[in-house]
Design a protein around this motif. Structure first.
Motif, short mmCIF file in Angstrom:
data_model
loop_
_atom_site.label_atom_id
_atom_site.label_comp_id
_atom_site.label_asym_id
_atom_site.label_seq_id
_atom_site.Cartn_x
_atom_site.Cartn_y
_atom_site.Cartn_z
N GLU A 1 -5.00 -1.37 -18.29
CA GLU A 1 -5.98 -2.32 -17.74
C GLU A 1 -5.37 -3.11 -16.59
OE1 GLU A 1 -7.15 -4.66 -21.05
OE2 GLU A 1 -8.48 -3.12 -21.90
N ARG A 2 -4.11 -3.49 -16.73
CA ARG A 2 -3.44 -4.23 -15.65
C ARG A 2 -3.31 -3.36 -14.39
NH1 ARG A 2 -2.59 -9.34 -13.79
NH2 ARG A 2 -0.56 -9.54 -12.73
N LEU A 3 -2.95 -2.11 -14.57
CA LEU A 3 -2.83 -1.20 -13.43
C LEU A 3 -4.19 -0.95 -12.78
CD1 LEU A 3 -0.23 1.41 -14.74
CD2 LEU A 3 0.07 -0.15 -12.82
N GLU A 4 -5.25 -0.90 -13.60
CA GLU A 4 -6.59 -0.71 -13.03
C GLU A 4 -6.98 -1.92 -12.18
OE1 GLU A 4 -10.24 1.01 -12.11
OE2 GLU A 4 -8.40 1.86 -12.93
N LEU A 5 -6.62 -3.13 -12.66
CA LEU A 5 -6.89 -4.34 -11.89
C LEU A 5 -6.15 -4.30 -10.55
CD1 LEU A 5 -7.91 -7.26 -11.53
CD2 LEU A 5 -5.89 -8.01 -12.82
N ILE A 6 -4.87 -3.94 -10.60
CA ILE A 6 -4.08 -3.87 -9.36
C ILE A 6 -4.66 -2.82 -8.41
CG2 ILE A 6 -1.82 -3.22 -8.44
CD1 ILE A 6 -0.57 -4.51 -10.91
N HIS A 7 -5.11 -1.68 -8.97
CA HIS A 7 -5.71 -0.62 -8.15
C HIS A 7 -6.96 -1.14 -7.43
CE1 HIS A 7 -7.20 3.27 -6.87
NE2 HIS A 7 -8.35 3.00 -7.46
N ASN A 8 -7.80 -1.88 -8.15
CA ASN A 8 -9.02 -2.42 -7.54
C ASN A 8 -8.68 -3.43 -6.43
OD1 ASN A 8 -10.78 -0.92 -9.10
ND2 ASN A 8 -10.83 -2.46 -10.75
N LEU A 9 -7.66 -4.25 -6.66
CA LEU A 9 -7.25 -5.20 -5.62
C LEU A 9 -6.70 -4.49 -4.39
CD1 LEU A 9 -5.56 -7.95 -7.85
CD2 LEU A 9 -7.78 -8.06 -6.73
N LYS A 10 -5.93 -3.43 -4.61
CA LYS A 10 -5.42 -2.66 -3.48
C LYS A 10 -6.55 -2.03 -2.68
CE LYS A 10 -0.78 -1.42 -5.14
NZ LYS A 10 0.12 -0.31 -5.54
N ARG A 11 -7.55 -1.53 -3.40
CA ARG A 11 -8.68 -0.89 -2.71
C ARG A 11 -9.41 -1.87 -1.80
NH1 ARG A 11 -13.76 -0.71 -4.47
NH2 ARG A 11 -13.14 -1.39 -6.55
N LYS A 12 -9.41 -3.15 -2.17
CA LYS A 12 -10.14 -4.16 -1.40
C LYS A 12 -9.28 -4.84 -0.33
CE LYS A 12 -13.21 -5.55 -5.21
NZ LYS A 12 -13.61 -6.70 -6.08
N TYR A 13 -8.01 -5.12 -0.68
CA TYR A 13 -7.28 -6.10 0.13
C TYR A 13 -5.97 -5.60 0.74
CZ TYR A 13 -10.49 -9.05 -2.55
OH TYR A 13 -11.60 -9.60 -3.11
N GLY A 14 -5.48 -4.44 0.36
CA GLY A 14 -4.23 -3.99 0.97
C GLY A 14 -3.57 -2.89 0.16
N ASP A 15 -2.67 -2.18 0.80
CA ASP A 15 -2.02 -1.04 0.14
C ASP A 15 -0.86 -1.46 -0.76
OD1 ASP A 15 -3.76 0.69 1.42
OD2 ASP A 15 -2.44 0.91 3.17
N THR A 16 -0.35 -2.66 -0.57
CA THR A 16 0.78 -3.13 -1.38
C THR A 16 0.45 -4.51 -1.94
OG1 THR A 16 1.88 -4.24 0.47
CG2 THR A 16 2.37 -1.90 0.15
N LEU A 17 1.23 -4.93 -2.95
CA LEU A 17 1.02 -6.26 -3.52
C LEU A 17 1.28 -7.34 -2.48
CD1 LEU A 17 2.63 -5.92 -7.08
CD2 LEU A 17 0.29 -5.44 -6.35
N GLU A 18 2.27 -7.11 -1.59
CA GLU A 18 2.57 -8.08 -0.55
C GLU A 18 1.38 -8.25 0.38
OE1 GLU A 18 4.53 -5.69 -1.55
OE2 GLU A 18 6.27 -6.76 -2.34
N GLN A 19 0.72 -7.13 0.74
CA GLN A 19 -0.45 -7.22 1.62
C GLN A 19 -1.61 -7.94 0.93
OE1 GLN A 19 -1.33 -3.22 2.89
NE2 GLN A 19 0.47 -3.08 4.21
N ILE A 20 -1.78 -7.70 -0.36
CA ILE A 20 -2.85 -8.38 -1.11
C ILE A 20 -2.61 -9.89 -1.11
CG2 ILE A 20 -3.90 -8.65 -3.39
CD1 ILE A 20 -3.21 -5.69 -3.90
N LEU A 21 -1.37 -10.29 -1.40
CA LEU A 21 -1.06 -11.72 -1.43
C LEU A 21 -1.21 -12.36 -0.06
CD1 LEU A 21 2.05 -11.58 -3.79
CD2 LEU A 21 -0.19 -12.54 -4.33
N ALA A 22 -0.83 -11.62 1.02
CA ALA A 22 -0.99 -12.14 2.38
C ALA A 22 -2.47 -12.32 2.71
CB ALA A 22 -0.33 -11.20 3.38
#
Length: 620
Positions: free
Chosen positions: A324-345
């Protein structure tokens, strides 16, 4: 100054080497011989568009190379002129150093070149090193200024007049201050326009930003978390297989299979035998030590596998949490960036914008205050600039009228109109008026002329005839060039539409631009120049310090007739012959006329060098 010019396989030029000198360099010759092509070649160094059509037929590449001598000004220039000339050289050196193109062993020499190939490719070089066309043209632009026949048209365009006036008056630094304030104001107004959108649009934007910020930061993402979770998921999903494999490997190492002892036992027995062997043959000590090290590694491996197996667990609930955590991260990447750093930025940027919009009324008020302050600053600086333009315009008008008098337009009047246009949202002038402005200030500058007595001053484009425009252009160039620190000025057939007697005056004026009339006085105004001029007038050509003739010759090359340009430097009798032919009197009488003309030119130059007035005009 331009010392040497080399042109190969360019238009009808096969291979040409020209060495120019200081002072006034004259180029003459029959129409179509290639005089203007030489100027076209130099213009390529200034960034003019180059096409394969310039490449001489039968060749693959055209080459232009110019060598410049970056000499310091001589003692004939004033302190102001010397400072301008030094600034030009310093700017060129700065550009060279910034690009790593300087030559410490010979800083006074500079070589610029450009190749034009049939395939359309251009190669630009500075001191032998490849550079972009922008760098080449920027450097060349500080060293050469070409005044061609097209300059007539530029002078008829009012939008160019403010630039000419500001250059003449040395107002570019102040104008840059105005331009910087205008740029700041445009940035403020752009932000204001964005904030002044209707409330519904802002509310919609804020709702979207609020959702994005909450979604991103509620996830509490940690750098590298996704990679760790992927590894944990693989272990949880394959826990049974991993445990079986780890236990089997441990058993092989420690217990063995069936009647086969474990690998550790076998290696331990081998170690014992090697130790006994080494006691008999000391040369085997190293082998015994290697075996002992291997035994310790196997034991450590067995312990590691045991710990690994004990750490494995069958935990379906944890596997579900990880997925479930990985699915959440996947959805965030799909919307906001390819990496966690890009999502946070992305989230931080959205948070900043949300904060700005949340305080948009406060920010709008701040920007409105900044807008008012900048409008007053622009108005104050522009008013100062305008006052100096008014004074410079009057001075320019007097000098141009004096030049026009020399060019047989003694009764012509010249003026510089400096006007402003009222505008409700314009800059605030000190007198309270609000006027339109741009990066050049608040003024619309236009040159006006009255060519005949009794006629009102009107824009040049509506008054001057072809011949009057040519003379007006010469008068302006003569005045403006005294404030231009560009070392080499090139005039391409600017004598179009003027007669022989005026041509002599033009020759005097071009010669004066070289500063030789000030050489013995040391206190004359203006900057000294090297001048190159293409002309058809012998009266003008007579003032040259160095005279080149450009002609065409036809040769047989592999059985085919080829036309080439040939240039000769003329002296003595050869120069007299050329001037006589230009007069259309290649006779003994014509030669005597030329000799008289040359003697009078020499007298005029000598008188100017000793402080005399340039009033004697060779008749030709």
């Amino acid at each position: 100054m331009l010392h040497e010019l080399s042109i190969r396989n360019f238009a009808i030029i096969d291979d040409l080497q020209l060495t120019f000198g200081p002072g006034l360099n004259i180029l003459t010759g029959e129409t179509g011989a290639g005089k203007s092509i030489i100027i076209d070649a130099l213009s390529l160094l200034l960034g003019d568009r180059a096409t394969a059509e310039w490449v001489r037929a039968g060749a693959d590449v055209a080459e232009i190379e110019a060598t410049f001598h970056l000499a310091q000004p001589n003692g004939s220039a004033t302190a102001s002129a010397t400072e301008q000339a030094n600034e030009v050289i310093a700017e060129v050196q700065r550009l060279l150093e910034a690009q790593g193109l300087d030559e410490p062993d010979s800083p006074q020499w500079l070589v610029l070149s450009r190749e034009v190939r049939l395939n359309g490719r251009n190669i630009c070089r500075v001191n032998g090193r490849v550079v972009s066309l922008q760098i080449l043209s920027e450097i060349a632009g500080h060293l050469i200024d070409v005044h061609g026949q097209g300059e007539h048209l530029n002078l008829l365009r009012p939008r160019t007049h403010v630039h000419l006036l500001d250059r003449y008056a040395g107002l570019l630094p102040l104008r840059r201050e105005v331009a910087s304030r205008v740029a700041a104001l445009r940035k403020v107004r752009a932000e204001l326009d964005r904030l002044r959108q209707d409330a519904r649009t802002i509310a919609q934007r804020m709702d979207l930003l609020q959702f994005q910020v909450e979604e991103i930061f509620a996830a509490d993402l940690q750098p590298g978390e996704d990679e760790e979770l992927e590894g944990e998921r693989r272990r949880l999903a394959n826990a049974e297989a991993l445990l079986s494999l780890a236990q089997a490997a441990t058993a092989i190492l420690s217990e063995g299979e069936g009647e086969m002892p474990g690998a550790i036992d076998l290696v331990s027995e081998a170690v014992g035998r090697l130790e006994r062997l080494a006691r008999i043959d000391p040369d085997m000590n190293a082998a015994a030590e290697d075996a002992q090290a291997l035994l310790e590694q196997l034991a450590e491996l067995a312990r590691h596998l045991q710990d690994y197996a004990e750490g494995l667990e069958f935990n379906p609930e944890r596997l579900q949490e990880v997925e479930e955590r990985l699915e959440l991260i996947h959805n965030l990447k799909r919307k906001y960036g390819d990496t966690l750093e890009q999502i946070l930025a992305f989230g931080q940027k959205a948070r900043d914008e949300l904060e700005e919009l949340s305080n948009w009324e406060v920010r709008t008020s701040e920007l409105e205050e900044a807008e008012e302050r900048l409008l007053h600053e622009i108005g104050q600086l522009a008013a100062e600039l305008s006052a100096q333009r008014q004074a410079a315009g009057e001075q320019l008008a007097r000098q141009v009228e004096a030049e026009l008098a020399d060019l047989q337009m003694a009764r012509a009047r010249f003026a510089v109109a400096v006007n402003q246009t009222p505008r409700e949202d314009g800059a605030y002038l000190p007198d309270g008026r609000r006027v339109a402005f741009d990066a050049t200030g608040v003024d619309q500058v236009e040159f006006l002329i009255s060519a005949n007595p009794g006629e009102p001053l009107k824009p040049m484009a509506r008054v001057a005839s072809g011949g009057e425009t040519a003379r007006l252009m010469l008068a302006l160039k003569s005045v403006l060039s005294q404030a231009d620190a560009t070392p080499t000025l090139i005039f391409d057939e600017i004598d179009q539409g003027i007669g022989g007697r005026i041509g002599a005056v033009v020759g005097q004026k071009l010669w004066r631009l070289t500063g030789q009339d000030r050489a013995a006085q040391g206190d004359g105004p203006g900057v000294t120049h090297q001048v190159l001029c293409i002309t058809h007038l012998p009266q003008l050509a007579a003032f040259g310090d160095r005279h080149f003739t450009v002609n065409k010759q036809v040769q047989q090359v592999d059985g085919v007739e080829r036309t080439s340009t040939v240039v000769r430097c003329l002296e003595g009798e050869a120069r007299i012959d050329e001037l006589a032919q230009m007069l259309g009197a290649a006779t003994a009488t014509g030669r005597r006329s030329v000799e008289e003309m040359m003697a009078e030119v020499a007298s005029v130059k000598a008188g100017a060098r000793h402080g005399g007035v340039l009033s004697s005009v060779p008749k030709g």
